[in-house]
Design a protein around this motif. Structure first.
Motif, PDB file in Angstrom:
ATOM      1  N   PRO A 164      36.668  77.239  33.076  1.00  0.00           N
ATOM      2  CA  PRO A 164      37.959  76.806  33.619  1.00  0.00           C
ATOM      3  C   PRO A 164      37.949  75.354  34.089  1.00  0.00           C
ATOM      4  CG  PRO A 164      37.439  79.003  34.400  1.00  0.00           C
ATOM      5  CD  PRO A 164      36.219  78.501  33.694  1.00  0.00           C
ATOM      6  N   GLU A 165      36.815  74.893  34.636  1.00  0.00           N
ATOM      7  CA  GLU A 165      36.788  73.506  35.106  1.00  0.00           C
ATOM      8  C   GLU A 165      36.834  72.521  33.940  1.00  0.00           C
ATOM      9  OE1 GLU A 165      32.508  75.146  35.893  1.00  0.00           O
ATOM     10  OE2 GLU A 165      34.572  75.887  35.873  1.00  0.00           O
ATOM     11  N   GLU A 166      36.233  72.880  32.808  1.00  0.00           N
ATOM     12  CA  GLU A 166      36.318  72.016  31.626  1.00  0.00           C
ATOM     13  C   GLU A 166      37.747  71.917  31.125  1.00  0.00           C
ATOM     14  OE1 GLU A 166      31.935  72.765  29.552  1.00  0.00           O
ATOM     15  OE2 GLU A 166      33.599  74.125  29.128  1.00  0.00           O
ATOM     16  N   VAL A 167      38.431  73.044  31.085  1.00  0.00           N
ATOM     17  CA  VAL A 167      39.817  73.057  30.634  1.00  0.00           C
ATOM     18  C   VAL A 167      40.690  72.260  31.587  1.00  0.00           C
ATOM     19  CG1 VAL A 167      41.807  74.542  30.200  1.00  0.00           C
ATOM     20  CG2 VAL A 167      39.531  75.241  29.419  1.00  0.00           C
ATOM     21  N   ARG A 168      40.418  72.401  32.862  1.00  0.00           N
ATOM     22  CA  ARG A 168      41.214  71.675  33.856  1.00  0.00           C
ATOM     23  C   ARG A 168      41.071  70.161  33.688  1.00  0.00           C
ATOM     24  NH1 ARG A 168      40.873  72.615  40.392  1.00  0.00           N
ATOM     25  NH2 ARG A 168      42.751  71.464  40.925  1.00  0.00           N
ATOM     26  N   GLU A 169      39.874  69.710  33.339  1.00  0.00           N
ATOM     27  CA  GLU A 169      39.645  68.271  33.170  1.00  0.00           C
ATOM     28  C   GLU A 169      40.442  67.684  32.005  1.00  0.00           C
ATOM     29  OE1 GLU A 169      35.461  67.755  32.769  1.00  0.00           O
ATOM     30  OE2 GLU A 169      35.023  68.180  34.886  1.00  0.00           O
ATOM     31  N   LEU A 170      40.918  68.513  31.102  1.00  0.00           N
ATOM     32  CA  LEU A 170      41.718  68.024  29.981  1.00  0.00           C
ATOM     33  C   LEU A 170      43.098  67.563  30.416  1.00  0.00           C
ATOM     34  CD1 LEU A 170      40.846  70.716  27.282  1.00  0.00           C
ATOM     35  CD2 LEU A 170      39.992  68.361  27.410  1.00  0.00           C
ATOM     36  N   GLY A 171      43.542  67.995  31.586  1.00  0.00           N
ATOM     37  CA  GLY A 171      44.852  67.584  32.091  1.00  0.00           C
ATOM     38  C   GLY A 171      45.972  68.048  31.176  1.00  0.00           C
ATOM     39  N   ALA A 172      46.934  67.159  30.920  1.00  0.00           N
ATOM     40  CA  ALA A 172      48.105  67.500  30.108  1.00  0.00           C
ATOM     41  C   ALA A 172      47.721  67.885  28.687  1.00  0.00           C
ATOM     42  CB  ALA A 172      49.075  66.324  30.087  1.00  0.00           C
ATOM     43  N   MET A 173      46.571  67.406  28.212  1.00  0.00           N
ATOM     44  CA  MET A 173      46.136  67.738  26.859  1.00  0.00           C
ATOM     45  C   MET A 173      45.931  69.241  26.682  1.00  0.00           C
ATOM     46  SD  MET A 173      42.786  66.350  24.791  1.00  0.00           S
ATOM     47  CE  MET A 173      43.116  64.674  25.329  1.00  0.00           C
ATOM     48  N   SER A 174      45.594  69.931  27.766  1.00  0.00           N
ATOM     49  CA  SER A 174      45.337  71.369  27.663  1.00  0.00           C
ATOM     50  C   SER A 174      46.589  72.148  27.281  1.00  0.00           C
ATOM     51  CB  SER A 174      44.789  71.903  28.985  1.00  0.00           C
ATOM     52  OG  SER A 174      45.770  71.862  30.007  1.00  0.00           O
TER      53      SER A 174
END
Length: 596
Positions: A476-486
């Protein structure tokens, strides 16, 4: 300079206390246990690895002696001076949820010995039941089994601060229930934890520890803390992620914002996820008051699900829709690229929302959503049933993608597409109502919600990058770091690719809808919407949609749709000097009221 911890074996930047297991790195030599442990009539020789394992008082070994399985801790004289009183308090506790223990004195310290149940697969890790209701009942039995142990602690003013499924020891069937188990908690051998208190150091499981623990909110630590622990246990159970939870560094690393449970369990029976979500609330006072109240809410949801599936009455529906450009895009003289459809006859209803992708190079989002809606209307006609719906819809979305590509080729856009420019596309959510059931299909981030008197729940899974990455094991933290790109779409009707042999073809995997089927009862309200209506942190929150609908249940569906769209539109910001593009999107929804 870093140092390797001799207890957990990991490298720590802190020279005093391990970054990973919080062990005191300065006590290693003084804490090392003797080479032999006296166990009743036996003497147990210890290997070098076992002795180093026992450096931490919390660490334990299992050993057989005098026909019994026993759990062994080593407490050095140095550790005993610091922790002796709390260990003696633990040994004096005579609760059935705590294994009985004793101390064997040694010249260099103390052996702490506890009875242990025979090693076996945890009862909560038994094979899943193929029937969904039966699997939920198995979860309920596991929760009640754990709660019986927690209730004993709470009656003594204690809490299971270091909750860990690995520490649940099954000691046999409960006397008063055919389904519940009697359990003991094996990671409370060294210390008991009072409510509204917090030791300076405690080894917690990062995927279970409640916010008040890691944020040191002492006054919130109590029975509601264990509600959070149980809700996390239920979440991981339903997500298929027991016992260690989601991958990554733990709940704190993404501010306890667990992904929607349906991301991992798309077919999860309705009504369960809202209970779990409440139990996982950041604020303790927003959770269920006690673990018993949490389990009761789960049981009530299971009973409700059974009743919904046994409802034998006839249903009818009132439908309404609204779609508008939204004030932000209207000020910029942009068009509405959403489409909606309602088609009702005496036996069925077809409802559709589609959100055209506005960033395409060839064609337009508005054209894509309109053409796709027409394709769906033509495909799901009189021959559609709940049984045929999945194949009919899947065939229609594939033909819809082919149709958008053929339009582009017919309008001399081949060179643009071969150069890598983006073909138009659209998200899609389709509902087919007949009898007492709803069949749903969705692509992209347009959603379907079920609203009852008790909850609002998203029935669809967003077809975006975040959901795809999480379902395939990203943290989840990796996905969160993507920001709007996620939030980038991974699914839609439309789009194309140049194949290895130079031809243009549709993206078949990306236009295959997710299909689900749901029971309906009188009083239900369905809301199908584009992301301009509901998007957490941007437009309407799901809870706000539920509040608006429940407060206006006597109004017809068309008025409810208008109220929802206007509420979302009011949150938009028109263009300004500070924000030239404004903030907002096209807004669309279809509302279906289920009537008797």
């Amino acid at each position: 300079m870093s140092v390797q911890c001799s207890i957990c074996g990991k490298v720590s930047q802190d020279h005093e206390f391990c970054d990973h297991c919080n062990s005191d790195l300065g006590k290693t030599a003084q804490n090392l246990p003797p080479e032999r442990c006296p166990l009743g009539s036996d003497v147990l020789p210890l290997s070098r690895e076992q002795r180093h394992l026992l450096l931490s008082p919390e660490a334990a070994l299992l050993a057989q002696s005098d026909g019994r399985l026993q759990r062994i801790h080593w407490i050095s004289s140095l550790d005993w001076r610091e922790r002796g009183p709390q260990i003696e308090q633990r040994l004096a506790a005579t609760l059935s949820c705590l294994p009985p223990g004793r101390v064997i004195n040694d010249a260099q310290g103390h052996w702490l010995i506890y009875d242990s149940a025979p090693a076996a697969a945890p009862f909560w890790q038994q094979p899943r039941q193929p029937e969904p209701i039966a699997e939920l009942q198995r979860l309920s039995a596991a929760l009640h089994s754990i709660i019986r142990a927690l209730d004993e602690l709470h009656q003594q003013g204690l809490v299971w601060l270091n909750f860990n499924p690995h520490a649940i020891e099954d000691i046999g069937p409960a006397r008063d229930s055919a389904d519940w188990r009697s359990v003991r908690l094996t990671n409370l051998d060294i210390e008991l934890f009072p409510c509204r208190a917090m030791p300076e150091r405690v080894r917690v499981h990062p995927q279970y520890a409640a916010p008040e623990i890691v944020q040191y909110r002492i006054h919130d630590i109590g029975p509601r803390t264990d509600v959070f622990h149980l809700a996390a246990f239920a979440y991981y159970w339903l997500a298929g992620r027991l016992p260690d939870g989601l991958p990554g560094n733990g709940l704190e690393s993404f501010d306890f914002a667990l992904p929607p449970l349906r991301t991992f369990a798309p077919q999860l029976i309705e009504g369960i996820a809202p209970v779990v979500t409440r139990g996982l609330s950041l604020e303790a006072n927003e959770r269920h008051e006690t673990p018993q109240a949490f389990a009761h809410a789960i049981d009530t949801a299971i009973v409700s699900a059974v009743r919904r599936r046994s409802f034998a009455g006839s249903l009818r529906w009132d439908t309404g829709s609204q779609t508008r450009t939204g004030q932000a895009k209207l000020e910029l003289r942009r068009t509405n690229e959403d489409s909606t459809l309602i088609k009702v006859d005496d036996r069925s209803a077809l409802v559709v929302v589609a959100d055209g992708v506005s960033t395409c190079d060839v064609g337009s989002g508005g054209l894509a959503s309109m053409m796709t809606t027409i394709m769906i209307e033509n495909a799901l006609g009189e021959n559609c049933t709940h049984t045929s719906f999945p194949d009919l819809l899947t065939s229609a979305t594939e033909r819809g993608s082919i149709g958008l590509l053929e339009w582009a080729l017919a309008h001399d856009c081949r060179a643009d597409l071969e150069a890598g420019k983006d073909l138009m596309g659209t998200t899609l959510t389709v509902g087919w109502l007949s009898g007492r059931e709803l069949s749903l299909g969705n692509l992209g981030d347009s959603r379907a919600y079920l609203i009852t008197s008790d909850y609002i729940e998203q029935l669809t899974v967003d077809g975006d990058l975040a959901s795809d990455l999480l379902a395939h094991g990203a943290t989840p933290e990796e996905v969160r770091e993507l920001g709007a790109m996620s939030r980038a779409l991974r699914e839609c009707v439309g789009g194309c690719v140049k194949t290895d042999d130079g031809h243009l073809d549709i993206l078949r995997e990306s236009c295959r809808p997710r299909i689900s089927r749901w029971p309906l009862v009188p009083g239900d309200v369905l809301v199908l919407c584009t992301d301009g209506l509901v998007e957490e942190g941007y437009f309407l929150e799901p809870a706000a949609v539920g509040d608006i609908v429940r407060a206006n249940m006597q109004r017809p569906a068309s008025e409810l749709a208008l109220m929802l769209v206007e509420a979302a539109d009011a949150l938009q910001r028109v263009p300004s000097i500070i924000e030239p593009d404004g903030f907002g999107d096209n807004i669309s929804c279809v509302v279906v009221k289920i009537l008797e």
